[in-house]
Design an enzyme around this catalytic site. Structure first.
Site, PDB file in Angstrom:
ATOM      1  N   LYS A 275       0.781  -1.117  -0.067  1.00 38.17           N
ATOM      2  CA  LYS A 275      -0.047   0.568  -0.379  1.00 38.17           C
ATOM      3  C   LYS A 275       0.915   1.170  -0.139  1.00 38.17           C
ATOM      4  CE  LYS A 275      -4.869   0.776   0.337  1.00 38.17           C
ATOM      5  NZ  LYS A 275      -5.634  -0.173  -0.540  1.00 38.17           N
TER       6      LYS A 275
HETATM    7  P1  NAD Z   1     -12.672   7.402  -4.274  1.00 35.27           P
HETATM    8  O1  NAD Z   1     -12.067   8.441  -3.365  1.00 35.27           O
HETATM    9  O2  NAD Z   1     -12.899   7.387  -5.402  1.00 35.27           O
HETATM   10  O3  NAD Z   1     -14.268   8.169  -2.881  1.00 35.27           O
HETATM   11  C1  NAD Z   1     -14.324   7.963  -2.057  1.00 35.27           C
HETATM   12  C2  NAD Z   1     -15.500   7.828  -1.107  1.00 35.27           C
HETATM   13  O4  NAD Z   1     -16.217   8.591   0.109  1.00 35.27           O
HETATM   14  C3  NAD Z   1     -16.014  10.254  -1.677  1.00 35.27           C
HETATM   15  O5  NAD Z   1     -17.401  10.696  -2.393  1.00 35.27           O
HETATM   16  C4  NAD Z   1     -15.123  11.049  -0.885  1.00 35.27           C
HETATM   17  O6  NAD Z   1     -15.822  12.927  -0.736  1.00 35.27           O
HETATM   18  C5  NAD Z   1     -15.803  10.482   0.766  1.00 35.27           C
HETATM   19  N1  NAD Z   1     -15.441  10.194   1.344  1.00 35.27           N
HETATM   20  C6  NAD Z   1     -14.681  10.556   2.109  1.00 35.27           C
HETATM   21  N2  NAD Z   1     -14.008  11.051   3.873  1.00 35.27           N
HETATM   22  C7  NAD Z   1     -15.275  10.114   4.209  1.00 35.27           C
HETATM   23  C8  NAD Z   1     -15.550  10.944   4.819  1.00 35.27           C
HETATM   24  N3  NAD Z   1     -14.927  10.752   6.675  1.00 35.27           N
HETATM   25  N4  NAD Z   1     -17.043   9.948   5.679  1.00 35.27           N
HETATM   26  C9  NAD Z   1     -17.829   9.670   4.577  1.00 35.27           C
HETATM   27  N5  NAD Z   1     -17.538  10.108   3.090  1.00 35.27           N
HETATM   28  C10 NAD Z   1     -15.890   9.954   2.958  1.00 35.27           C
HETATM   29  O7  NAD Z   1     -12.173   6.664  -2.834  1.00 35.27           O
HETATM   30  P2  NAD Z   1     -12.070   5.126  -3.431  1.00 35.27           P
HETATM   31  O8  NAD Z   1     -10.777   4.431  -4.467  1.00 35.27           O
HETATM   32  O9  NAD Z   1     -13.617   5.073  -4.260  1.00 35.27           O
HETATM   33  O10 NAD Z   1     -12.218   4.334  -1.795  1.00 35.27           O
HETATM   34  C11 NAD Z   1     -12.977   4.118  -1.046  1.00 35.27           C
HETATM   35  C12 NAD Z   1     -12.844   2.762  -0.140  1.00 35.27           C
HETATM   36  O11 NAD Z   1     -12.798   1.887  -0.766  1.00 35.27           O
HETATM   37  C13 NAD Z   1     -11.644   2.947   0.576  1.00 35.27           C
HETATM   38  O12 NAD Z   1     -11.601   3.208   1.732  1.00 35.27           O
HETATM   39  C14 NAD Z   1     -10.387   2.710  -0.694  1.00 35.27           C
HETATM   40  O13 NAD Z   1      -9.749   1.769   0.086  1.00 35.27           O
HETATM   41  C15 NAD Z   1     -11.342   0.908  -0.482  1.00 35.27           C
HETATM   42  N6  NAD Z   1     -11.574   0.401  -1.750  1.00 35.27           N
HETATM   43  C16 NAD Z   1     -11.091   0.666  -3.282  1.00 35.27           C
HETATM   44  C17 NAD Z   1     -10.694   0.243  -4.267  1.00 35.27           C
HETATM   45  C18 NAD Z   1     -10.660   0.905  -5.758  1.00 35.27           C
HETATM   46  O14 NAD Z   1     -10.467  -0.386  -6.434  1.00 35.27           O
HETATM   47  N7  NAD Z   1     -10.698   2.449  -5.483  1.00 35.27           N
HETATM   48  C19 NAD Z   1     -10.262  -1.118  -4.296  1.00 35.27           C
HETATM   49  C20 NAD Z   1     -10.596  -1.768  -2.464  1.00 35.27           C
HETATM   50  C21 NAD Z   1     -10.952  -1.157  -1.912  1.00 35.27           C
END
Ligand code: NAD
Length: 420
Positions: free
Chosen positions: A110
């Site tokens: 990571k």
């Molecule tokens: P992103 O940045 O595209 O979206 C995150 C969303 O959460 C945004 O709408 C943001 O405004 C919101 N957010 C941020 N802080 C917040 C808070 N404190 N309370 C509520 N909402 C909040 O990110 P993403 O890529 O969608 O990732 C989201 C989660 O999924 C993370 O935990 C990440 O580790 C996990 N994840 C992502 C992927 C991927 O392929 N992108 C894969 C596996 C896991």
């Protein structure tokens, strides 16, 4: 066992405690157990960036490789104001179990930079990304460690990493990152892959619980890459998405939100706040809404001992990494809430990243249907495997998923032995 002050954080404590619990259950030998508690290597870098104001700001960046028994490491890159060494190290450990659980030939890694990407211009983000890449260049490569998008990063950030790495090598190296745009070697279906994987698990969970998905109320915290895709796929499967949120708050319509209108609003206004025709709701309230399916898809530590008693869903599918604390997990278990754990529920992202890496190495690209159907197959296989194991172990799905993930790594380590 020795304390690890370097990685001090709530999330790291949780990740290590999960490993310790499963180690005991698995009767994991002491040597393997103690090795897996530590990351293999962790790099801290400082990144000077000339801001648009003309001043230089310095940001802290991290890249951690947790374990390499199964292959090169793989894991997202996060841009967020809360990023710390402890958080990144915990997420790297989760990636090891996730890749292993899915049968992918990767260890876990990571990365992260502590910054507020939404307050930075595109030029500042590009400078930050290129300098971060230059600083960690010895840690990454298509056979070594392959970053991907995570919280606060996207395909544009991946393009800058790929370009910076390629400039240093003197030739184009698409395999150094996944989650790239299609034009430079990305995979069809990658953008929605994590959300699609979450829904594949939700479908399986509903089937197992005899809970119809048709018209089921779905709530999504975090309307970003993962959350927005999950919401749209849920809707396409006949569910009713009643509430979604972002970092500033959420919107609720018990009749079901018009996600096309929500998207148009977010494109124009960036945040959900002010979206007409729906009630405003806070990020705390959204988690406690009565619904059939709750998908936390934002950040960690959202469901804790403080609110676990009030969570009112049947299925909780963890799109985010680490949204539920250990204490909350026990409460949800007791209350009979069916939790699909992060390392299973959100594994669709790394699975299609693996497809992208394979397609890139072979220079042979698949259709979107091929990508999606292979993804669904692997997700269904992993879900059923974990469900069966949970039955035989009399455990919840999280423990079963960790057992499966940790066990494969243990076997790989046993076969390889300890160097020198
Ligand atoms: P992103 O940045 O595209 O979206 C995150 C969303 O959460 C945004 O709408 C943001 O405004 C919101 N957010 C941020 N802080 C917040 C808070 N404190 N309370 C509520 N909402 C909040 O990110 P993403 O890529 O969608 O990732 C989201 C989660 O999924 C993370 O935990 C990440 O580790 C996990 N994840 C992502 C992927 C991927 O392929 N992108 C894969 C596996 C896991």
């Amino acid at each position: 066992m020795a304390e690890m002050p370097e990685f001090e954080s709530e999330m790291h404590r949780t990740a290590v405690a999960q490993l310790d619990q499963v180690a005991e259950r698995l009767h994991l030998d002491h040597d393997t157990h103690v090795r897996l508690r530590y990351p293999r290597r962790a790099l801290v870098v400082s990144i000077p960036v000339r801001m648009d104001s003309g001043h230089t700001e310095v940001f802290m960046g991290y890249r951690v490789h947790h374990n390499t028994a199964l292959g090169p490491t793989k894991g997202g890159l996060r841009y967020d104001a809360e990023v710390s060494m402890g958080e990144v190290t915990a997420l790297a450990m989760l990636m090891t179990w996730k890749c292993s659980l899915m049968g992918l030939p990767y260890g876990g890694a990571k990365g992260g930079v502590r910054c507020s990407p939404r307050n930075m211009s595109k030029r500042e983000l590009e400078s930050l990304t290129r300098r971060y890449t230059a600083e960690i260049i010895l840690m990454i490569g298509p056979d070594l460690d392959i970053p991907a998008p995570d919280l606060g990063t996207d395909e544009q950030v991946m393009s800058w990493i790929m370009d910076t790495y390629s400039q240093q090598k003197g030739h184009t190296v698409p395999g150094v990152v996944t989650g790239k745009p299609i034009e430079i070697g990305g995979s069809l279906g990658r953008l929605e892959a994590t959300g699609r994987g979450v829904l594949a698990c939700v479908v399986e969970a509903c089937r197992h619980l005899s809970l119809p998905l048709e018209n089921a109320r779905v709530v999504v915290q975090g309307y970003g890459n993962v959350g927005a895709a999950a919401a749209k796929i849920a809707k396409s499967l006949g569910a009713r998405v009643i509430a979604v949120s972002d970092a500033k708050g959420g919107v609720l319509d018990t009749n079901g939100l018009d996600l096309g209108k929500v998207d148009a609003w977010v494109r124009e206004h960036r945040f959900l706040t002010g979206f007409p025709g729906a009630d405003e709701i806070s990020n705390t309230e959204i988690l406690e809404l009565p619904c059939e399916v709750l998908i936390p898809a934002a950040v960690q530590n959202q469901i804790t001992e403080r609110n676990a008693g009030r969570i009112a869903c049947r299925v909780l599918a963890e799109g985010a990494n680490g949204p539920t604390t250990l204490e909350a997990d026990a409460i949800l278990d007791e209350r009979g809430i069916f939790v699909v754990p992060d390392i299973l529920a959100n594994a669709g992202g790394v699975t299609v990243s693996y497809f992208e890496w394979v397609q890139g190495l072979q220079q042979f690209f698949w259709t979107e249907e091929e990508v999606n159907s292979r993804l669904i197959n692997l997700m269904q296989r992993a879900f059923r495997d974990v469900l069966t194991l949970a039955g035989s172990q009399k455990s919840n799905l999280r423990t079963a998923a960790l057992i499966r993930g940790i066990d494969r790594v243990k076997e790989a380590k046993r076969r390889r032995g300890v160097f020198p």
